[in-house]
Design a protein around this motif. Structure first.
Motif, PDB file in Angstrom:
ATOM      1  N   GLU A  24       1.054  -1.128   0.059  1.00  0.00           N
ATOM      2  CA  GLU A  24       0.025   0.066   0.098  1.00  0.00           C
ATOM      3  C   GLU A  24       0.360   1.107  -0.036  1.00  0.00           C
ATOM      4  OE1 GLU A  24      -0.835   1.013   4.449  1.00  0.00           O
ATOM      5  OE2 GLU A  24      -2.138  -1.279   4.127  1.00  0.00           O
ATOM      6  N   ASP A  25       1.967   1.425   0.554  1.00  0.00           N
ATOM      7  CA  ASP A  25       2.498   2.411   0.611  1.00  0.00           C
ATOM      8  C   ASP A  25       3.258   2.214  -0.949  1.00  0.00           C
ATOM      9  OD1 ASP A  25       2.270   2.763   3.153  1.00  0.00           O
ATOM     10  OD2 ASP A  25       3.449   1.723   4.552  1.00  0.00           O
ATOM     11  N   LEU A  26       4.321   1.719  -1.226  1.00  0.00           N
ATOM     12  CA  LEU A  26       4.245   1.928  -2.838  1.00  0.00           C
ATOM     13  C   LEU A  26       3.512   2.837  -3.686  1.00  0.00           C
ATOM     14  CD1 LEU A  26       6.471  -2.178  -3.326  1.00  0.00           C
ATOM     15  CD2 LEU A  26       7.133   0.549  -2.686  1.00  0.00           C
ATOM     16  N   LEU A  27       2.194   1.874  -3.207  1.00  0.00           N
ATOM     17  CA  LEU A  27       1.316   2.008  -4.408  1.00  0.00           C
ATOM     18  C   LEU A  27       0.974   3.708  -3.831  1.00  0.00           C
ATOM     19  CD1 LEU A  27      -1.279  -0.903  -4.444  1.00  0.00           C
ATOM     20  CD2 LEU A  27       0.109  -0.175  -6.520  1.00  0.00           C
ATOM     21  N   ALA A  28       0.862   4.447  -2.510  1.00  0.00           N
ATOM     22  CA  ALA A  28       1.105   5.897  -2.422  1.00  0.00           C
ATOM     23  C   ALA A  28       1.881   6.497  -3.249  1.00  0.00           C
ATOM     24  CB  ALA A  28       0.573   5.969  -0.565  1.00  0.00           C
ATOM     25  N   ILE A  29       3.176   5.978  -3.051  1.00  0.00           N
ATOM     26  CA  ILE A  29       4.255   6.869  -3.645  1.00  0.00           C
ATOM     27  C   ILE A  29       4.203   6.651  -5.459  1.00  0.00           C
ATOM     28  CG2 ILE A  29       6.710   6.491  -4.393  1.00  0.00           C
ATOM     29  CD1 ILE A  29       6.453   5.532  -1.249  1.00  0.00           C
ATOM     30  N   LYS A  30       3.671   5.974  -5.834  1.00  0.00           N
ATOM     31  CA  LYS A  30       3.321   5.686  -7.360  1.00  0.00           C
ATOM     32  C   LYS A  30       2.240   6.382  -7.745  1.00  0.00           C
ATOM     33  CE  LYS A  30       4.503   0.736  -8.206  1.00  0.00           C
ATOM     34  NZ  LYS A  30       3.935  -0.849  -8.790  1.00  0.00           N
ATOM     35  N   LYS A  31       1.629   7.041  -6.810  1.00  0.00           N
ATOM     36  CA  LYS A  31       0.808   7.779  -7.263  1.00  0.00           C
ATOM     37  C   LYS A  31       1.294   8.641  -6.738  1.00  0.00           C
ATOM     38  CE  LYS A  31      -4.305   9.297  -5.768  1.00  0.00           C
ATOM     39  NZ  LYS A  31      -3.452  10.421  -6.588  1.00  0.00           N
ATOM     40  N   LEU A  32       1.913   9.812  -5.678  1.00  0.00           N
ATOM     41  CA  LEU A  32       2.541  10.506  -5.038  1.00  0.00           C
ATOM     42  C   LEU A  32       2.913  11.639  -6.821  1.00  0.00           C
ATOM     43  CD1 LEU A  32       3.333  10.666  -1.717  1.00  0.00           C
ATOM     44  CD2 LEU A  32       2.163  12.297  -3.007  1.00  0.00           C
ATOM     45  N   LEU A  33       4.069  10.310  -7.437  1.00  0.00           N
ATOM     46  CA  LEU A  33       5.178  10.281  -8.419  1.00  0.00           C
ATOM     47  C   LEU A  33       4.634  10.678  -9.422  1.00  0.00           C
ATOM     48  CD1 LEU A  33       8.017   8.101  -7.891  1.00  0.00           C
ATOM     49  CD2 LEU A  33       8.376  10.664  -7.557  1.00  0.00           C
ATOM     50  N   ALA A  34       3.731  10.274  -9.894  1.00  0.00           N
ATOM     51  CA  ALA A  34       2.184  10.042 -11.126  1.00  0.00           C
ATOM     52  C   ALA A  34       1.843  11.552 -11.093  1.00  0.00           C
ATOM     53  CB  ALA A  34       1.510   8.946 -11.198  1.00  0.00           C
ATOM     54  N   ASP A  35       1.623  11.910  -9.860  1.00  0.00           N
ATOM     55  CA  ASP A  35       0.474  12.935  -9.904  1.00  0.00           C
ATOM     56  C   ASP A  35       1.310  14.130  -9.413  1.00  0.00           C
ATOM     57  OD1 ASP A  35      -1.774  11.914  -9.159  1.00  0.00           O
ATOM     58  OD2 ASP A  35      -1.837  11.880  -7.192  1.00  0.00           O
ATOM     59  N   TYR A  36       2.599  13.615  -9.147  1.00  0.00           N
ATOM     60  CA  TYR A  36       3.181  15.278  -9.252  1.00  0.00           C
ATOM     61  C   TYR A  36       4.325  15.391 -10.400  1.00  0.00           C
ATOM     62  CZ  TYR A  36       8.072  17.892  -9.658  1.00  0.00           C
ATOM     63  OH  TYR A  36       9.233  18.071  -9.934  1.00  0.00           O
ATOM     64  N   PHE A  37       4.251  14.645 -11.416  1.00  0.00           N
ATOM     65  CA  PHE A  37       4.543  14.876 -12.775  1.00  0.00           C
ATOM     66  C   PHE A  37       3.771  15.043 -13.544  1.00  0.00           C
ATOM     67  CE2 PHE A  37       8.298  11.680 -11.305  1.00  0.00           C
ATOM     68  CZ  PHE A  37       9.083  12.692 -11.916  1.00  0.00           C
ATOM     69  N   SER A  38       2.585  14.976 -13.428  1.00  0.00           N
ATOM     70  CA  SER A  38       1.525  14.920 -14.477  1.00  0.00           C
ATOM     71  C   SER A  38       0.744  16.761 -14.095  1.00  0.00           C
ATOM     72  CB  SER A  38      -0.105  15.012 -13.728  1.00  0.00           C
ATOM     73  OG  SER A  38      -1.074  14.568 -14.425  1.00  0.00           O
ATOM     74  N   LEU A  39       0.981  17.088 -12.510  1.00  0.00           N
ATOM     75  CA  LEU A  39       0.610  18.786 -12.944  1.00  0.00           C
ATOM     76  C   LEU A  39       2.594  18.950 -13.235  1.00  0.00           C
ATOM     77  CD1 LEU A  39      -0.503  20.570 -11.711  1.00  0.00           C
ATOM     78  CD2 LEU A  39       0.571  20.326  -9.459  1.00  0.00           C
ATOM     79  N   LYS A  40       2.728  18.590 -13.107  1.00  0.00           N
ATOM     80  CA  LYS A  40       4.484  19.491 -13.825  1.00  0.00           C
ATOM     81  C   LYS A  40       4.514  19.603 -15.040  1.00  0.00           C
ATOM     82  CE  LYS A  40       9.483  19.323 -14.051  1.00  0.00           C
ATOM     83  NZ  LYS A  40      10.355  19.153 -13.461  1.00  0.00           N
ATOM     84  N   LEU A  41       3.417  18.531 -15.988  1.00  0.00           N
ATOM     85  CA  LEU A  41       3.505  18.718 -17.497  1.00  0.00           C
ATOM     86  C   LEU A  41       2.152  19.298 -17.620  1.00  0.00           C
ATOM     87  CD1 LEU A  41       4.148  16.990 -20.043  1.00  0.00           C
ATOM     88  CD2 LEU A  41       2.569  15.497 -18.961  1.00  0.00           C
ATOM     89  N   GLN A  42       0.935  19.399 -16.881  1.00  0.00           N
ATOM     90  CA  GLN A  42      -0.107  20.392 -17.402  1.00  0.00           C
ATOM     91  C   GLN A  42       0.340  22.117 -16.535  1.00  0.00           C
ATOM     92  OE1 GLN A  42      -2.897  19.252 -14.291  1.00  0.00           O
ATOM     93  NE2 GLN A  42      -3.306  17.328 -14.061  1.00  0.00           N
ATOM     94  N   LYS A  43       1.478  22.283 -16.039  1.00  0.00           N
ATOM     95  CA  LYS A  43       1.696  23.625 -16.039  1.00  0.00           C
ATOM     96  C   LYS A  43       2.986  23.924 -17.280  1.00  0.00           C
ATOM     97  CE  LYS A  43       1.513  23.900 -10.864  1.00  0.00           C
ATOM     98  NZ  LYS A  43       2.734  24.545 -10.222  1.00  0.00           N
ATOM     99  N   ASN A  44       4.303  23.436 -17.363  1.00  0.00           N
ATOM    100  CA  ASN A  44       4.100  23.491 -18.932  1.00  0.00           C
ATOM    101  C   ASN A  44       3.797  23.505 -20.062  1.00  0.00           C
ATOM    102  OD1 ASN A  44       6.840  22.988 -17.032  1.00  0.00           O
ATOM    103  ND2 ASN A  44       6.822  20.948 -17.623  1.00  0.00           N
ATOM    104  N   ILE A  45       2.621  22.513 -20.271  1.00  0.00           N
ATOM    105  CA  ILE A  45       1.625  23.150 -21.244  1.00  0.00           C
ATOM    106  C   ILE A  45       0.812  23.772 -21.717  1.00  0.00           C
ATOM    107  CG2 ILE A  45      -0.715  21.974 -22.537  1.00  0.00           C
ATOM    108  CD1 ILE A  45       0.515  18.854 -21.776  1.00  0.00           C
ATOM    109  N   GLN A  46       0.024  25.038 -20.190  1.00  0.00           N
ATOM    110  CA  GLN A  46      -0.092  25.464 -19.781  1.00  0.00           C
ATOM    111  C   GLN A  46       0.597  27.137 -20.286  1.00  0.00           C
ATOM    112  OE1 GLN A  46      -2.135  25.590 -15.657  1.00  0.00           O
ATOM    113  NE2 GLN A  46      -3.301  24.564 -16.316  1.00  0.00           N
ATOM    114  N   LYS A  47       1.933  26.696 -19.641  1.00  0.00           N
ATOM    115  CA  LYS A  47       3.082  27.866 -20.400  1.00  0.00           C
ATOM    116  C   LYS A  47       2.808  27.704 -21.751  1.00  0.00           C
ATOM    117  CE  LYS A  47       7.981  29.301 -19.118  1.00  0.00           C
ATOM    118  NZ  LYS A  47       8.975  28.702 -18.402  1.00  0.00           N
ATOM    119  N   ALA A  48       3.904  26.920 -22.140  1.00  0.00           N
ATOM    120  CA  ALA A  48       3.446  26.298 -23.937  1.00  0.00           C
ATOM    121  C   ALA A  48       2.429  27.305 -23.858  1.00  0.00           C
ATOM    122  CB  ALA A  48       3.743  25.206 -24.124  1.00  0.00           C
ATOM    123  N   VAL A  49       1.349  26.493 -24.239  1.00  0.00           N
ATOM    124  CA  VAL A  49       0.007  27.075 -24.800  1.00  0.00           C
ATOM    125  C   VAL A  49       0.162  29.045 -24.307  1.00  0.00           C
ATOM    126  CG1 VAL A  49      -2.641  27.644 -24.302  1.00  0.00           C
ATOM    127  CG2 VAL A  49      -1.639  25.750 -23.789  1.00  0.00           C
TER     128      VAL A  49
END
Length: 65
Positions: A24-49
């Motif tokens: 369950e901790d591994l799954l939580a860590i994976k989710k944290l990483l996925a959420d972090y990189f997803s948010l980072k990508l969204q911000k980069n897309i918004q900046k480029a747009v």
């Protein structure tokens, strides 16, 4: 085959995994990483747009290519 050095993220993850976390901790860590990189990508897309005046139509047409 050429050996490669581990980057700082990989080293930190190795430290986490060395403690043998629960599944369950591994799954939580994976989710944290996925959420972090997803948010980072969204911000980069918004900046480029914003900087390049990309429209919703442009994005839609790229998705459908």
């Amino acid at each position: 085959m050429q050996s490669q050095k581990l980057n700082s993220l990989q080293l930190e993850l190795l430290k986490v995994y060395s403690f043998e976390p629960k599944e369950e901790d591994l799954l939580a860590i994976k989710k944290l990483l996925a959420d972090y990189f997803s948010l980072k990508l969204q911000k980069n897309i918004q900046k480029a747009v914003s900087e390049k005046n990309i429209t919703e139509d442009d994005l839609d047409s790229w998705i459908n290519e």
